[in-house]
Design an enzyme around this catalytic site. Sequence first.
Site, mmCIF file in Angstrom:
data_model
loop_
_atom_site.group_PDB
_atom_site.id
_atom_site.type_symbol
_atom_site.label_atom_id
_atom_site.label_comp_id
_atom_site.label_asym_id
_atom_site.label_seq_id
_atom_site.Cartn_x
_atom_site.Cartn_y
_atom_site.Cartn_z
ATOM 1 N N GLY A 1 -12.930 -9.975 -36.896
ATOM 2 C CA GLY A 1 -14.211 -9.792 -36.210
ATOM 3 C C GLY A 1 -14.318 -10.661 -34.961
ATOM 4 N N ALA B 1 0.838 -1.199 0.000
ATOM 5 C CA ALA B 1 0.000 0.000 0.000
ATOM 6 C C ALA B 1 0.872 1.247 0.000
ATOM 7 C CB ALA B 1 -0.923 -0.024 1.213
ATOM 8 N N GLU C 1 2.685 -0.321 -11.008
ATOM 9 C CA GLU C 1 4.088 -0.479 -10.557
ATOM 10 C C GLU C 1 4.985 0.585 -11.201
ATOM 11 O OE1 GLU C 1 3.508 -2.687 -8.390
ATOM 12 O OE2 GLU C 1 5.250 -3.914 -7.913
#
Length: 385
Positions: free
Chosen positions: A342, A124, A365
């Site tokens: 497609g 974090a 990152e």
Amino acid sequence: MSFHLTEEQLEIRALAREFAEGELCPHAQEWDVRREMDPEIFSKLGDLGFMGMRVPESHGGLGFDLTTYLLVLEELAWGDAGVALGVAIHSGPVTGLLAEYGTSEQKDRYLPRLASGEIVGAFALSEPEAGSDAGALATSWRRAGEGRALTGTKKWVTNGARSGLVVLFAREGRDGRISAFLLDPDLHTYQVGKREITMGLSASETVELHFDEVSLDHGALLGVEGAGFAYAMEALEIGRLGIAAQATGISRAAYEHARDYAEERVQFGRKLSEFQATRFKLAEMTTRIAGARALTFSAAAALDGSTDPESHSPGALAAMAKLTASEAAVWTADEAVQIFGGYGYMRHYPVERLLRDAKGTEIYEGTNEIMRLVIARESVGRAGA
Ligand code: COS
């Protein structure tokens, strides 16, 4: 430059590929739609030792060198890039920093459980107002009695909702130095916020984490107080190599789907693989994949300590590898969609998912603009310095 892989590395890679073929490839498409992976996947990986790749053997891990670790990550990403992302965050920044800077008590408490997959690690650093400018983070701590009180919000935390150990960065007060902390949901009370709806890697959970005066005891500080930003930067070097390997796994999957389809699809009375336009695309895909992998392994060797005075620093090489491999992944997946025509644009064909997954590798990152900044600082110095 050619890379010599040992017998052991070849066996480990074969094991990772077998796992990816059996446990990831058959489910990746369905997990993408459900936005959920097998909840047991990290413990299955733990049974093979793959959650402890960067955990020392003394603490129940496999203690792999970076090259071996990245070989496995590429295979996992080839099977499912969301699972590989979870393993990369857990192994690179989280177990890596804990093994290097943790006290013996912290290592004994968490490393064996991280290595077995019993708990998953999260990292974090980013915040709503601090993404590329990580040093501007505002999550803060203050002294409170014998311990500390932590307040703030973290964003884009991969594995955050299920994590048993979050490595978190917070500064002292409004403008103090940044320190690293270990947040354990069994010991600390914090809120898991909203889960993001992402463009790709949909099975991987990315959440916000909220901390409101969370009380931290002394055991929560990781390493030296005030040294956290340097730890984050160091962890990101290995983290970026993990993303490079993840991107190469995505590229390889896209290439293989495109190659197989080109061998089977017939238009104007000929297989697509007989048209030069397709052959050139496939040739360039394999070339970009080989280039990305070579750069990733050079960076891995440099980070593992091999020195070439004429080469770039390990950090710059890691940035180059992440930049090259992620751009190769987006390009390769895009060309694979084009070869499928497609059908490629349809949701239930895998190349469409791979293109969405690939885009993330250019962003997290450290965005590729930050990679260029890191490389330029080494080659031409700091702007304005
Ligand atoms: N290893 C160890 N220490 C490092 C380092 C490294 N690779 N890079 C920088 N540091 C140290 C510096 O030595 C400096 O230390 P002091 O404060 O003691 O002087 C400190 O960290 C600040 O370095 P710098 O001035 O280079 O920081 P900047 O604010 O200029 O930011 C960038 C550098 C932009 C490279 C950094 O903020 C970054 O990587 N941003 C992207 C963040 C990211 O990748 N986020 C991904 C999400 S993770 S959840």
